[in-house]
Design a protein around this motif. Structure first.
Motif, PDB file in Angstrom:
ATOM      1  N   ALA A  35      -1.446   6.828   0.892  1.00 45.57           N
ATOM      2  CA  ALA A  35      -0.364   7.103   1.622  1.00 45.57           C
ATOM      3  C   ALA A  35       0.849   7.625   0.847  1.00 45.57           C
ATOM      4  O   ALA A  35       2.256   7.478   1.457  1.00 45.57           O
ATOM      5  CB  ALA A  35      -0.021   6.185   2.628  1.00 45.57           C
ATOM      6  N   ASN A  36       0.868   7.996  -0.409  1.00 46.18           N
ATOM      7  CA  ASN A  36       1.867   8.019  -1.203  1.00 46.18           C
ATOM      8  C   ASN A  36       2.432   9.579  -1.057  1.00 46.18           C
ATOM      9  O   ASN A  36       1.594  10.392  -0.396  1.00 46.18           O
ATOM     10  CB  ASN A  36       1.463   8.296  -2.764  1.00 46.18           C
ATOM     11  CG  ASN A  36       1.074   7.090  -3.348  1.00 46.18           C
ATOM     12  OD1 ASN A  36       1.078   5.810  -2.740  1.00 46.18           O
ATOM     13  ND2 ASN A  36       0.415   6.941  -4.318  1.00 46.18           N
ATOM     14  N   ASN A  37       3.652  10.088  -1.150  1.00 47.65           N
ATOM     15  CA  ASN A  37       4.127  11.255  -1.396  1.00 47.65           C
ATOM     16  C   ASN A  37       3.482  11.597  -2.748  1.00 47.65           C
ATOM     17  O   ASN A  37       3.385  10.883  -3.566  1.00 47.65           O
ATOM     18  CB  ASN A  37       5.720  11.155  -1.674  1.00 47.65           C
ATOM     19  CG  ASN A  37       6.600  10.912  -0.522  1.00 47.65           C
ATOM     20  OD1 ASN A  37       6.237  11.127   0.737  1.00 47.65           O
ATOM     21  ND2 ASN A  37       7.315  10.099  -0.694  1.00 47.65           N
ATOM     22  N   ARG A  78       1.997  14.999   1.799  1.00 50.71           N
ATOM     23  CA  ARG A  78       1.833  13.810   2.129  1.00 50.71           C
ATOM     24  C   ARG A  78       0.737  13.794   3.356  1.00 50.71           C
ATOM     25  O   ARG A  78       0.537  14.673   4.051  1.00 50.71           O
ATOM     26  CB  ARG A  78       2.703  12.888   3.036  1.00 50.71           C
ATOM     27  CG  ARG A  78       2.899  11.523   2.474  1.00 50.71           C
ATOM     28  CD  ARG A  78       4.413  11.116   3.136  1.00 50.71           C
ATOM     29  NE  ARG A  78       3.864  10.140   4.204  1.00 50.71           N
ATOM     30  CZ  ARG A  78       3.791   9.035   4.383  1.00 50.71           C
ATOM     31  NH1 ARG A  78       4.144   8.233   3.125  1.00 50.71           N
ATOM     32  NH2 ARG A  78       3.430   8.270   5.302  1.00 50.71           N
ATOM     33  N   PHE A  79      -0.245  12.859   3.495  1.00 54.52           N
ATOM     34  CA  PHE A  79      -1.503  12.990   4.329  1.00 54.52           C
ATOM     35  C   PHE A  79      -1.078  13.265   5.610  1.00 54.52           C
ATOM     36  O   PHE A  79      -1.862  13.719   6.459  1.00 54.52           O
ATOM     37  CB  PHE A  79      -2.220  11.835   4.244  1.00 54.52           C
ATOM     38  CG  PHE A  79      -1.719  10.696   5.099  1.00 54.52           C
ATOM     39  CD1 PHE A  79      -0.832   9.582   4.475  1.00 54.52           C
ATOM     40  CD2 PHE A  79      -2.142  10.231   6.328  1.00 54.52           C
ATOM     41  CE1 PHE A  79      -0.280   8.809   5.322  1.00 54.52           C
ATOM     42  CE2 PHE A  79      -1.840   9.108   6.926  1.00 54.52           C
ATOM     43  CZ  PHE A  79      -0.943   8.408   6.397  1.00 54.52           C
ATOM     44  N   ASN A  85       1.005   3.073   7.032  1.00 52.38           N
ATOM     45  CA  ASN A  85       0.961   4.380   6.575  1.00 52.38           C
ATOM     46  C   ASN A  85       1.644   4.542   5.215  1.00 52.38           C
ATOM     47  O   ASN A  85       2.471   5.618   5.005  1.00 52.38           O
ATOM     48  CB  ASN A  85       1.451   5.425   7.506  1.00 52.38           C
ATOM     49  CG  ASN A  85       0.350   5.632   8.623  1.00 52.38           C
ATOM     50  OD1 ASN A  85      -0.691   5.559   8.583  1.00 52.38           O
ATOM     51  ND2 ASN A  85       0.641   6.318   9.728  1.00 52.38           N
ATOM     52  N   GLY A  86       1.921   3.606   4.640  1.00 52.11           N
ATOM     53  CA  GLY A  86       2.393   3.573   3.148  1.00 52.11           C
ATOM     54  C   GLY A  86       3.958   3.594   3.066  1.00 52.11           C
ATOM     55  O   GLY A  86       4.271   3.400   1.952  1.00 52.11           O
ATOM     56  N   VAL A  87       4.447   3.205   4.071  1.00 57.82           N
ATOM     57  CA  VAL A  87       5.982   2.848   3.957  1.00 57.82           C
ATOM     58  C   VAL A  87       6.250   1.652   4.854  1.00 57.82           C
ATOM     59  O   VAL A  87       5.709   1.276   5.856  1.00 57.82           O
ATOM     60  CB  VAL A  87       6.730   4.156   4.809  1.00 57.82           C
ATOM     61  CG1 VAL A  87       8.183   3.931   4.820  1.00 57.82           C
ATOM     62  CG2 VAL A  87       6.457   5.461   4.189  1.00 57.82           C
ATOM     63  N   TYR A 109      -5.972  10.229   4.048  1.00 58.28           N
ATOM     64  CA  TYR A 109      -5.395   8.986   3.834  1.00 58.28           C
ATOM     65  C   TYR A 109      -6.396   8.071   2.692  1.00 58.28           C
ATOM     66  O   TYR A 109      -5.792   7.563   1.603  1.00 58.28           O
ATOM     67  CB  TYR A 109      -4.988   8.214   4.999  1.00 58.28           C
ATOM     68  CG  TYR A 109      -4.578   6.711   4.549  1.00 58.28           C
ATOM     69  CD1 TYR A 109      -3.155   6.548   4.768  1.00 58.28           C
ATOM     70  CD2 TYR A 109      -5.144   5.608   4.191  1.00 58.28           C
ATOM     71  CE1 TYR A 109      -2.608   5.439   4.692  1.00 58.28           C
ATOM     72  CE2 TYR A 109      -4.461   4.374   4.055  1.00 58.28           C
ATOM     73  CZ  TYR A 109      -3.234   4.150   4.207  1.00 58.28           C
ATOM     74  OH  TYR A 109      -2.582   2.916   4.013  1.00 58.28           O
ATOM     75  N   SER A 117       0.873  -1.216   0.171  1.00 59.19           N
ATOM     76  CA  SER A 117      -0.031  -0.109  -0.069  1.00 59.19           C
ATOM     77  C   SER A 117       0.974   1.176  -0.181  1.00 59.19           C
ATOM     78  O   SER A 117       2.213   1.174   0.091  1.00 59.19           O
ATOM     79  CB  SER A 117      -0.967   0.148   1.066  1.00 59.19           C
ATOM     80  OG  SER A 117       0.014   0.111   2.386  1.00 59.19           O
ATOM     81  N   GLY A 118       0.496   2.348  -0.338  1.00 63.10           N
ATOM     82  CA  GLY A 118       0.784   3.742  -0.237  1.00 63.10           C
ATOM     83  C   GLY A 118       1.955   3.806  -1.419  1.00 63.10           C
ATOM     84  O   GLY A 118       1.794   3.129  -2.476  1.00 63.10           O
ATOM     85  N   ALA A 119       3.148   4.492  -0.918  1.00 62.23           N
ATOM     86  CA  ALA A 119       4.108   4.718  -1.810  1.00 62.23           C
ATOM     87  C   ALA A 119       4.797   3.441  -2.514  1.00 62.23           C
ATOM     88  O   ALA A 119       5.396   3.577  -3.652  1.00 62.23           O
ATOM     89  CB  ALA A 119       5.140   5.675  -1.058  1.00 62.23           C
ATOM     90  N   GLN A 159       6.380   5.508  -9.254  1.00 63.19           N
ATOM     91  CA  GLN A 159       6.127   6.639  -8.166  1.00 63.19           C
ATOM     92  C   GLN A 159       7.384   7.400  -8.163  1.00 63.19           C
ATOM     93  O   GLN A 159       7.153   8.691  -8.102  1.00 63.19           O
ATOM     94  CB  GLN A 159       6.134   5.686  -6.892  1.00 63.19           C
ATOM     95  CG  GLN A 159       5.649   6.903  -5.625  1.00 63.19           C
ATOM     96  CD  GLN A 159       4.251   7.219  -5.836  1.00 63.19           C
ATOM     97  OE1 GLN A 159       3.597   6.659  -6.112  1.00 63.19           O
ATOM     98  NE2 GLN A 159       4.299   8.648  -5.496  1.00 63.19           N
ATOM     99  N   ASP A 185      12.189   5.340  -2.906  1.00 62.24           N
ATOM    100  CA  ASP A 185      11.197   6.503  -3.342  1.00 62.24           C
ATOM    101  C   ASP A 185      10.152   6.824  -2.145  1.00 62.24           C
ATOM    102  O   ASP A 185      10.021   7.813  -1.908  1.00 62.24           O
ATOM    103  CB  ASP A 185      10.365   6.196  -4.536  1.00 62.24           C
ATOM    104  CG  ASP A 185       9.425   4.938  -4.413  1.00 62.24           C
ATOM    105  OD1 ASP A 185       9.683   4.023  -3.340  1.00 62.24           O
ATOM    106  OD2 ASP A 185       8.794   4.638  -5.370  1.00 62.24           O
ATOM    107  N   SER A 186       9.803   5.784  -1.345  1.00 63.32           N
ATOM    108  CA  SER A 186       8.794   5.992  -0.112  1.00 63.32           C
ATOM    109  C   SER A 186       9.627   6.920   0.874  1.00 63.32           C
ATOM    110  O   SER A 186       8.946   7.445   1.830  1.00 63.32           O
ATOM    111  CB  SER A 186       8.456   4.696   0.435  1.00 63.32           C
ATOM    112  OG  SER A 186       9.428   3.914   0.909  1.00 63.32           O
ATOM    113  N   ASN A 187      10.929   6.776   1.170  1.00 60.70           N
ATOM    114  CA  ASN A 187      11.491   7.817   1.763  1.00 60.70           C
ATOM    115  C   ASN A 187      12.235   9.011   1.031  1.00 60.70           C
ATOM    116  O   ASN A 187      13.211   9.496   1.338  1.00 60.70           O
ATOM    117  CB  ASN A 187      12.731   6.929   2.344  1.00 60.70           C
ATOM    118  CG  ASN A 187      12.417   5.998   3.334  1.00 60.70           C
ATOM    119  OD1 ASN A 187      11.289   6.170   4.283  1.00 60.70           O
ATOM    120  ND2 ASN A 187      13.201   5.099   3.882  1.00 60.70           N
TER     121      ASN A 187
END
Lengths: 427, 319
Positions: free
Chosen positions: B143-145, B243-244, A81-83, B138, A42-44, A296, A265-267
């Motif tokens: 949750a992406n940048n 970001r959220f 939370n996406g990371v 969110y 999920s997320g980035a 991304q 990239d998520s960081n």
């Protein structure tokens, strides 16, 4: 009246379906074996995890039943939370350990997560094969070898990182990977920077994680070894830092011709690139490892996406003629462009290696459900397995015999990742 | 502290250009913290509530502006023109109005019913509101940048040596100064400003004088949200990424800034914001960003222990 007819029709149909279900299996079904998959979904990091998960799914789809057992994918998300989150990964592994049907795990994606997971799978003798982990200290004692110009080998302990033995309480190795290590991935980009891009001065940054700092360190060692100068080095806590301009500006003023970023990239690995706008020209080399090689990343970098170079610690299956049929089969089953990523085929190979090991273990166990230890022992014996990446064998540490680093460049309109070169470090 | 200065001074002296460069980034960062800190301090001044949801209202500003940018047909890379900046201004005004409405609604739902409850109760609903806003963002964008388009001009002016200041930095600092000056004038001169000051001093007395307390408090939240919305857009334009959960960290920093300047004090919040921005920039630039949070929250603790009224003190008499 009408309703009851409908119900009767449904009942007949479901009976027919049920009959198909049992007869379709052919020989008596002996039960289900699960392959655990732990990736950030999920997320980035969905752009890393989902294409990788697809590789496993495709391998399982094409495997069918194995010696009368149905193989099932049981996937868990290690992103919070996406990371990617090491603690979440450890929880996921515990969940796999508690499920007696799970005989092996594919994953994780991130080295920091692997470091939290290996002790848990190790105690349970649960085989774990990662498609993408590259940190050298997961399998080897040497952090920066003398071959990168260090006066003596710098061990993981010297660098303050847990050594492989510390992660394996039983002393028996249960962790394998098909990606090669960062003591090659970092230096490969340094070789490319000096030999092909002809840069001699760089700013180097990292996200200060196991993986990111590791490749930034090995990159810097080899870059200096080849006569380059690191004009500025900074390791960021990227969760709380939004402003990278100070680092970029001072690198630029100290004469940097580009930036190397160790991290994902998520960081914010590619947010750093977007902030270089106005400081560095578009197309100025911005280099990193496989953590940057995602769609991304290109979105995060915006107008500055062109000119990002990323090393990936695996061969590009599309460059291997024998793998063409596997890839075209995959693309028929998963048709969207974003279904396929740099680690889809490595994940496919991980799953196939695991399934082959499970098959051998079942046979050795007279057709019965094998134990985890039997599967682990069979994975360790993997030798010259032919998959999408070519021939893979595991050494005593669990590392692959393949030592190929692929270099990708972001270019074109719209900007996309293009494979430019591969470097083979196998002796 | 002394050890830090001993470590810091020779390094600063050895490369004055870098020192100046960090100063520029610190001021620009600080300007954004100042805009958020103003919202904290105004709300605290009037109802003595630390509105933890404020940082998330700030993030919401950036999030709400993104689809508007698309709707106005603005695309990254288009050349700077009067039309572009006019469109951005219109977007900013729409965002400010939307956020003002959201913040008034938050006050109505989560804080007004608890106005006479023990002070811990609204504080807890504030934390709850913060989670609700974060959760909503969110769900909305994941949750992406999220890349925020880069519209500000990219040129730089040399400050001697290798140091330079970008037009971007100048714009951000200038906008913050404008907002602080307008807000201060508004509170000191306008009728509503007077009502706000009166309500802050003594709610009951203000009510007896015919001031509509509910409307005054709602107006305070509205103005706070306008500043947060502007801050969110400026943040996006400046850093090009949102970001959220951005507001959590930014909100805590801004809260520290408000406490540092003297919570309830408008000028104090602005100065506190700049100070926190500088501390962060110098910590990131000269030491390591891992320690930045430690310095900033150490400042928060030191101020709370040794000078709870902050640098400029609270300009509201004790009740």
């Amino acid at each position: 009246m009408r309703l009851s007819k409908l119900l009767a029709g449904l009942a007949v149909a479901s009976l027919a379906l049920a009959a198909c279900g049992t007869s379709g299996g052919g020989t008596a079904n002996k039960g289900t074996i699960k392959i655990g998959v732990d990736l950030p979904e999920s997320g980035a990091e969905a752009s890393d995890g989902i294409p990788t998960l697809n590789g496993v799914k495709y391998a399982v789809q094409t495997a069918g039943t194995v010696e009368g057992f149905t193989i099932e994918v049981s996937n868990l998300d290690d992103a919070v939370n996406g990371v990617h989150d090491p603690q979440k990964g450890a929880q996921n592994l515990q969940q796999f350990v508690n499920d007696s049907k799970v005989l092996g795990v594919v994953g994780p994606f991130n080295s920091s997560v692997a470091r939290a997971e290996i002790p848990i799978s190790n105690r349970a003798h649960l085989a774990q094969i990662s498609p993408a982990n590259t940190n050298q200290c997961l399998t080897k004692n040497i952090y920066i070898p003398t071959t990168l110009g260090a006066p003596k080998d710098i061990t993981c302990k010297d660098a303050g990182i847990l050594a492989p033995a510390d992660l394996r309480p039983t002393g028996i190795n249960n962790y394998f990977r098909v990606a090669t290590t960062d003591d090659l991935q970092g230096p490969a980009m340094a070789d490319y920077a000096v030999d092909v891009l002809k840069v001699t001065k760089l700013g180097v940054a990292s996200d200060n994680e196991v993986y990111g700092k590791g490749i930034a360190d090995t990159f810097s060692a080899e870059f200096k070894n080849k006569g380059g100068t690191v004009v500025k080095r900074q390791d960021f806590d990227t969760k709380s830092t939004n402003d990278f301009r100070g680092f970029l500006q001072s690198s630029k003023s100290l004469g940097a011709q580009g930036i190397y970023f160790g991290g994902t990239d998520s960081n914010k690995g590619c947010v750093v690139r977007s902030q270089a706008s106005g400081i560095f020209a578009v197309d100025t080399p911005y280099m990193g490892g496989d953590g940057l090689q995602t769609s991304q990343c290109l979105k995060d970098a915006g107008q500055m996406a062109s000119g990002i170079y990323a090393a990936v610690a695996a061969p590009n299956a599309e460059q291997i003629p024998e793998s063409a049929s596997i890839i075209s089969g995959f693309k028929a089953a998963f048709s969207k462009k974003e279904d396929f990523g740099a680690y889809t085929m490595p994940a496919y190979d991980c799953a196939k290696i695991l399934i082959a090991a499970i098959q051998r273990a079942i046979k050795a166990n007279n057709g019965n459900m094998p134990t985890r230890e039997q599967v682990r022992a069979e994975v360790a014996k993997t030798s010259d397995f032919t998959g999408a990446l070519g021939k893979t064998s595991f050494d005593a540490n669990g590392d692959t015999s393949q030592k190929i680093i692929s270099i990708y460049q972001a270019k074109g309109t719209p900007v996309d990742w293009v494979w430019v070169k591969q470097i083979n470090y196998a002796k | 502290m002394a050890i830090l200065l001993v470590l810091f001074i020779p390094r600063a002296a050895s490369d004055p250009s870098f020192f100046v460069q960090i100063l520029v980034y610190g001021l620009a960062n600080g300007a954004i913290y100042a805009l958020i800190a103003l919202g904290y301090t105004m709300v605290y001044g009037i109802i003595e509530l630390i509105n933890f949801a404020h940082g998330d209202v700030f993030t919401l500003g950036a999030f709400v502006s993104l689809p508007l940018i698309g709707a106005f047909g603005l695309t990254e890379g288009q050349s700077a023109s009067l039309g572009l900046y006019a469109a951005l201004l219109v977007i900013a005004i729409i965002v400010m109005l939307i956020l003002g409405g959201v913040n008034v609604l938050i006050e109505r739902i989560a804080y007004r019913p608890l106005r006479h409850a023990p002070r811990l109760a609204p504080l807890i609903t504030a934390v709850g509101m913060s989670f609700i806003l974060e959760g909503a963002m969110y769900i909305w964008r994941g949750a992406n940048n999220i890349h925020y388009p880069d519209f500000l001009p990219a040129g730089r002016i040399s400050l001697g040596g290798s140091a330079s200041i970008g037009y971007k930095d100048l714009i951000v600092i200038a906008l913050a100064v404008v907002f602080v000056v307008v807000l201060t004038t508004f509170i000191n001169r306008s009728k509503l400003g007077k009502a706000m000051r009166a309500t802050a001093q003594d709610q009951d007395a203000a009510q007896l004088m015919g001031i509509d307390i509910n409307r005054t408090i709602a107006a305070t939240f509205f103005i706070g949200a306008i500043l947060a919305g502007a801050g969110g857009i400026i943040f996006g334009l400046y850093f090009n990424t949102v970001r959220f959960d951005l507001g959590f960290q930014a909100g805590l920093f801004a809260f520290t800034a408000a406490v540092f300047g003297g919570i309830g004090n408008i000028q104090g919040a602005a100065i506190g914001g700049l100070f926190i921005g500088l501390v962060k920039a110098y910590s990131d630039g000269y030491f390591t960003s891992q320690l930045t949070d430690v310095w900033i929250f150490s400042i928060l603790i030191l101020v709370l222990v040794f000078r709870p009224t902050g640098l400029l003190g609270m300009r509201v008499p004790e009740k």
